[in-house]
Design an enzyme around this catalytic site. Structure first.
Site, PDB file in Angstrom:
ATOM      1  N   ASP A 230     -11.751   0.799   2.103  1.00 42.64           N
ATOM      2  CA  ASP A 230     -10.782   1.006   3.189  1.00 42.64           C
ATOM      3  C   ASP A 230     -11.502   1.276   4.503  1.00 42.64           C
ATOM      4  OD1 ASP A 230      -8.343   1.287   4.365  1.00 42.64           O
ATOM      5  OD2 ASP A 230      -7.749   3.098   3.269  1.00 42.64           O
TER       6      ASP A 230
ATOM      7  N   GLU B 127      -6.083  -4.962   8.298  1.00 38.93           N
ATOM      8  CA  GLU B 127      -5.016  -3.980   8.534  1.00 38.93           C
ATOM      9  C   GLU B 127      -4.593  -4.039  10.002  1.00 38.93           C
ATOM     10  OE1 GLU B 127      -5.640  -0.039   5.870  1.00 38.93           O
ATOM     11  OE2 GLU B 127      -6.901  -0.244   7.643  1.00 38.93           O
TER      12      GLU B 127
ATOM     13  N   GLU C  53       0.864  -1.179   0.000  1.00 36.92           N
ATOM     14  CA  GLU C  53       0.000   0.000   0.000  1.00 36.92           C
ATOM     15  C   GLU C  53       0.903   1.232   0.000  1.00 36.92           C
ATOM     16  OE1 GLU C  53      -2.639   0.611   3.363  1.00 36.92           O
ATOM     17  OE2 GLU C  53      -3.456   2.440   2.476  1.00 36.92           O
TER      18      GLU C  53
ATOM     19  N   GLU D 274      -7.956   2.529  -2.970  1.00 36.24           N
ATOM     20  CA  GLU D 274      -8.622   2.364  -1.673  1.00 36.24           C
ATOM     21  C   GLU D 274      -9.545   3.547  -1.432  1.00 36.24           C
ATOM     22  OE1 GLU D 274      -5.986   1.583   1.533  1.00 36.24           O
ATOM     23  OE2 GLU D 274      -5.119  -0.194   0.578  1.00 36.24           O
TER      24      GLU D 274
ATOM     25  N   ASN E 145      -4.365   5.143  -1.924  1.00 36.36           N
ATOM     26  CA  ASN E 145      -5.538   5.740  -1.268  1.00 36.36           C
ATOM     27  C   ASN E 145      -6.129   6.865  -2.105  1.00 36.36           C
ATOM     28  OD1 ASN E 145      -5.651   4.489   1.583  1.00 36.36           O
ATOM     29  ND2 ASN E 145      -3.485   4.965   1.272  1.00 36.36           N
TER      30      ASN E 145
HETATM   31  P1  C2E Z   1      -4.996   3.794   5.809  1.00 35.50           P
HETATM   32  O1  C2E Z   1      -5.239   3.851   4.355  1.00 35.50           O
HETATM   33  O2  C2E Z   1      -5.957   3.006   6.616  1.00 35.50           O
HETATM   34  O3  C2E Z   1      -3.517   3.297   6.004  1.00 35.50           O
HETATM   35  C1  C2E Z   1      -3.133   2.431   6.939  1.00 35.50           C
HETATM   36  C2  C2E Z   1      -2.481   3.103   8.072  1.00 35.50           C
HETATM   37  O4  C2E Z   1      -2.290   2.151   9.107  1.00 35.50           O
HETATM   38  C3  C2E Z   1      -1.100   3.625   7.731  1.00 35.50           C
HETATM   39  O5  C2E Z   1      -0.906   4.764   8.487  1.00 35.50           O
HETATM   40  C4  C2E Z   1      -0.202   2.567   8.252  1.00 35.50           C
HETATM   41  O6  C2E Z   1       1.109   2.998   8.541  1.00 35.50           O
HETATM   42  C5  C2E Z   1      -0.936   2.130   9.509  1.00 35.50           C
HETATM   43  N1  C2E Z   1      -0.592   0.789   9.916  1.00 35.50           N
HETATM   44  C6  C2E Z   1      -0.260  -0.239   9.130  1.00 35.50           C
HETATM   45  N2  C2E Z   1      -0.014  -1.321   9.873  1.00 35.50           N
HETATM   46  C7  C2E Z   1      -0.206  -0.999  11.157  1.00 35.50           C
HETATM   47  C8  C2E Z   1      -0.096  -1.707  12.403  1.00 35.50           C
HETATM   48  O7  C2E Z   1       0.215  -2.891  12.464  1.00 35.50           O
HETATM   49  N3  C2E Z   1      -0.387  -1.036  13.522  1.00 35.50           N
HETATM   50  C9  C2E Z   1      -0.759   0.284  13.479  1.00 35.50           C
HETATM   51  N4  C2E Z   1      -1.013   0.891  14.635  1.00 35.50           N
HETATM   52  N5  C2E Z   1      -0.861   0.993  12.332  1.00 35.50           N
HETATM   53  C10 C2E Z   1      -0.578   0.344  11.183  1.00 35.50           C
HETATM   54  P2  C2E Z   1      -0.400   6.080   7.869  1.00 35.50           P
HETATM   55  O8  C2E Z   1       0.662   5.817   6.876  1.00 35.50           O
HETATM   56  O9  C2E Z   1      -0.129   7.003   9.003  1.00 35.50           O
HETATM   57  O10 C2E Z   1      -1.638   6.596   7.076  1.00 35.50           O
HETATM   58  C11 C2E Z   1      -2.770   7.029   7.725  1.00 35.50           C
HETATM   59  C12 C2E Z   1      -3.871   7.320   6.779  1.00 35.50           C
HETATM   60  O11 C2E Z   1      -3.568   8.401   5.954  1.00 35.50           O
HETATM   61  C13 C2E Z   1      -4.154   6.198   5.812  1.00 35.50           C
HETATM   62  O12 C2E Z   1      -4.957   5.258   6.423  1.00 35.50           O
HETATM   63  C14 C2E Z   1      -4.882   6.918   4.720  1.00 35.50           C
HETATM   64  O13 C2E Z   1      -6.218   7.076   5.027  1.00 35.50           O
HETATM   65  C15 C2E Z   1      -4.224   8.257   4.735  1.00 35.50           C
HETATM   66  N6  C2E Z   1      -3.262   8.329   3.634  1.00 35.50           N
HETATM   67  C16 C2E Z   1      -1.975   7.915   3.569  1.00 35.50           C
HETATM   68  N7  C2E Z   1      -1.450   8.156   2.361  1.00 35.50           N
HETATM   69  C17 C2E Z   1      -2.434   8.720   1.625  1.00 35.50           C
HETATM   70  C18 C2E Z   1      -2.533   9.162   0.291  1.00 35.50           C
HETATM   71  O14 C2E Z   1      -1.598   9.103  -0.518  1.00 35.50           O
HETATM   72  N8  C2E Z   1      -3.721   9.690  -0.120  1.00 35.50           N
HETATM   73  C19 C2E Z   1      -4.793   9.742   0.715  1.00 35.50           C
HETATM   74  N9  C2E Z   1      -5.920  10.273   0.251  1.00 35.50           N
HETATM   75  N10 C2E Z   1      -4.742   9.318   1.967  1.00 35.50           N
HETATM   76  C20 C2E Z   1      -3.572   8.811   2.426  1.00 35.50           C
HETATM   77 MG    MG Z   2      -5.500   2.872   2.984  1.00 36.83          MG
HETATM   78 MG    MG Z   3      -7.194   1.795   6.413  1.00 36.23          MG
END
Ligand code: C2E
Ligand code: MG
Ligand code: MG
Length: 670
Positions: A575, A632, A458, A545, A513
């Site tokens: 998602d 996730e 992802e 997503e 995403n």
């Molecule tokens: P998401 O799409 O649900 O992404 C998954 C988030 O869960 C990611 O956080 C990831 O680092 C985190 N995660 C993965 N495995 C674990 C785990 O085992 N434990 C925990 N506690 N967390 C885990 P991240 O990278 O901080 O991203 C947060 C959110 O930001 C994403 O949720 C997504 O909604 C948004 N995001 C990130 N990149 C983009 C993007 O390029 N465009 C858009 N529109 N949204 C983004």
């Molecule tokens: Mg996501």
């Molecule tokens: Mg998610």
């Protein structure tokens, strides 16, 4: 006769007083007029030169004749009318020439030469005028004394020009006036002491000469006329300068459209008020407000409508909000300052009065506009002690008022408003970050539950802020959303992720995403197709997503976009499943190819039976819909075991790997 006797016994004191008076007023006028010569240009300057020349000449001439009329000689005497007029002519020509020289835009000694010429002109006038004096006596002149008189006139003329043109302080102007005054008088009286009269009864007094009385009349009337007109010129100019200055000040201080004070003046006044306030400890309220729905009026009905709304609002505010100072500080933003108030209730009442004025419907071309306002208030001295802080705090409070449906008036609150401030700081930086490409994409592995093999990644956005370091998406995506930057940012991510994934072996997928704002743009399928084409990535390897909020936004449009994307062969994952409100119906209506269970249910799936129930039922539901489920946030082997048992297909989480850089992701695929 010596200088002294000439002054005291040689003259009638009344006439002497007139001469001195005329000389004093004249010095003032000449100095003022010449000052205009120097400060104007072109044809205006020519006019000022003429006016000062004529006025100056008349002053010099009059002083002479007034003093002459008062010159007590017990001998028959009179004046030759032609030479009298000639002397006036000499005075005017010489003074005009001197004024022209002094008016030159130069720093050279030409200016002082003009002063010297002025002195010589006085002498020439005197000499000519003395020729018009017909007396029954033998007239003799003491040449050295005449030379002294001339030298004095030139000296003080030079001083006059010098002080007038090279002022060091504003007092120099008075120095110039004094020098002119002294030049005229000392020259005259010194010159007079050079005269010796030896009575000669046989001396011939021609017919047709004019008497003292006639000359007095002429002198006085001409003088008054010229002095009055010189004065009038001066006054007209001063007045028009004053008016121009007032007009300019008005323009500078007011907003052209509404006539209200502008930001510059507001800040000036506020600063002044605060300065006077610091000792007394009295309070002051700054109200910042804007017009709700103004932008849509502008967009839908055009700027003429917008302008009219602003004008009407301004008129109402100016007419009804007594006790306050109101300014327009931006497009539809205004500031009111309430200076004297007893209690907070007074401020609220004042704000409510403003809201009521703005809230009254506005009619324009058979349209009726109902605009409202959001008012933010900051108080001196509690919220700030400078106009800058007060205004920025009031504007922060206004932003909060905008999103507050229950209150039109919101008082600044440090805790709540500073959060907004940091958000707007982020928004400003975000703009720069997009332009400077400060973003980096991290990739988090997704694994098959049974084989534990890597199946894809992802793409997750990271912001490498030059000062604050790495910023996670949770901290800036919402801001980018609020400031409408998501579509641009999302496109960058999409293109880059596709390019990156194209480097991996073809069995690995990439998930990107897509934010609600992207989904609601009709060109999303186009952008996706383009990203695929440019990168050469197979559509089947890309998965978008989408969260439920993106769909709730605008069901019709989202459905349309989703269908077109599906037709292209792109995968669609739902998602954060479980966090929305109507997940089930969304699942039924949209052709998803995967469900991603939100990490909040997965991380504690072992300890929390409720989470376990939700995860289990989701997997059952997905199986019946024949779509795979990805969990996730898998952090433990315990969770992994549970997921395998209930038949979850894929996992993503720290247990396998945290999101990694593009380079590391490439390495993992090898
Ligand atoms: P998401 O799409 O649900 O992404 C998954 C988030 O869960 C990611 O956080 C990831 O680092 C985190 N995660 C993965 N495995 C674990 C785990 O085992 N434990 C925990 N506690 N967390 C885990 P991240 O990278 O901080 O991203 C947060 C959110 O930001 C994403 O949720 C997504 O909604 C948004 N995001 C990130 N990149 C983009 C993007 O390029 N465009 C858009 N529109 N949204 C983004
Ligand atoms: Mg996501
Ligand atoms: Mg998610």
């Amino acid at each position: 006769m010596t200088v002294l006797t000439c002054l005291t016994s040689g003259h009638d004191l009344a006439y002497l007083a007139v001469a001195v008076g005329v000389c004093a007023i004249g010095s003032f006028l000449v100095t003022e007029l010449l000052h205009h010569v120097r400060s104007s240009s072109g044809i205006k300057r020519v006019n000022w030169i003429l006016i000062s020349g004529i006025t100056g000449g008349c002053v010099i001439w009059t002083v002479h004749y007034a003093a002459m009329v008062g010159f007590d000689v017990p001998l028959a005497h009179s004046y030759d009318p032609f030479v009298t007029v000639e002397s006036l002519f000499v005075a005017i020509v010489a003074t005009t020439a001197a004024a022209a020289l002094m008016g030159f835009e130069t720093d050279s000694l030409l200016v002082e030469a003009g002063g010297g010429l002025m002195g010589l002109g006085m002498c020439a006038t005197h000499a000519t005028a003395m020729r018009s004096y017909v007396v029954q006596a033998d007239v003799e002149w003491n040449r050295p004394t005449v030379a002294i008189a001339i030298a004095l006139a030139v000296l003080f003329g030079v001083i006059f020009a010098n002080r007038l043109s090279r002022p060091l302080t504003r007092w120099c102007r008075y120095g110039a006036m004094g020098a002119f005054f002294v030049a005229v008088l000392t020259m005259h009286f010194t010159w007079m002491t050079a005269m010796t009269l030896t009575p000669d009864p046989a001396a011939f007094v021609p017919v047709g000469v004019v008497s003292d009385a006639v000359i007095t009349m002429c002198v006085l009337s001409l003088v008054s006329l010229l002095l009055v007109s010189g004065w009038a010129f001066y006054m007209i100019d001063a007045k028009s300068n004053e008016e121009a200055e007032a007009r300019f000040r008005h323009l500078e201080q007011h907003d052209a459209l509404t006539g209200l004070a502008n930001r510059t003046w507001l800040v000036e006044r506020l600063d002044q008020t605060i300065e006077g306030r610091s000792e007394s400890g009295k309070r002051l309220a700054v109200l910042y407000f804007d017009l709700r729905r103004f932008r849509s009026i502008n967009d839908v009905h055009g700027h003429a409508a917008g302008d009219e709304v602003l004008r009407k609002v301004a008129r109402r505010l100016a007419g009804s909000c007594d006790g306050g100072f109101i300014a327009r500080v931006g497009g539809d933003e205004f500031v009111a300052v309430l200076d004297h108030f007893g209690s907070i209730e007074d401020v609220t009442a004042f704000a409510k009065a403003i809201a009521e004025q703005i809230g009254r419907p506005i009619l324009w071309n058979r349209h009726r506009f109902d605009i409202g306002t959001s008012i933010g208030v900051a108080l001196y001295p509690f919220d700030g002690r400078t106009s800058d802080t007060l205004m920025s705090k009031a504007s922060l409070a206004m932003r909060r008022a905008r999103s507050d449906v229950d209150h039109d008036v919101v008082y600044y609150d440090t805790k709540r408003d500073e959060a907004i401030r940091s958000r707007s700081a982020i928004a400003i930086d975000l703009r720069r970050a997009i332009d400077h490409d400060e973003f980096e994409i991290y990739y988090q592995p997704q694994n098959d539950v049974r084989s534990r093999r890597l199946v894809g990644f992802e793409a997750l956005l990271r912001w490498n802020h030059p000062k604050l370091g790495r910023i996670m998406p949770g901290d800036f995506i919402p801001v980018a959303e609020a400031y409408g930057m998501i579509p641009e940012l999302g496109e960058v991510v999409l293109r880059r992720a596709c390019l990156e994934a194209a480097r991996w072996p073809t069995r690995f997928k990439v998930a990107v995403n897509v934010a609600p704002d992207q989904l609601s743009k009709p060109n999303l399928p186009q952008i996706v197709a383009d990203a695929l084409r440019v990168s050469g990535l197979d559509a089947g390897r890309l998965e978008l997503e989408i969260t439920e909020t993106g769909i709730v936004h605008d069901q019709e449009r989202a459905l349309d976009a989703v269908r077109r994307l599906k037709e292209m062969g792109v995968g669609l994952a739902m998602d954060d499943y479980g966090t929305g409100s109507s997940s089930l119906s969304t699942l039924r209506n949209f052709p998803f190819t995967k469900i991603k269970i939100d990490k909040s249910f997965v991380t504690d799936v072992v300890e929390n039976p409720q989470s376990a129930a939700i995860v289990r039922s989701t997997v059952i539901l997905a199986r019946s819909l024949r779509i795979p489920v990805l969990a996730e946030g898998v952090e433990s082997e315990g969770a992994m075991k549970f997921l395998r048992r209930i038949g979850c297909t894929e996992v993503q989480g720290f247990l396998f790997s945290r999101p990694v850089s593009a380079e590391d992701a490439l390495g993992m695929t090898a």
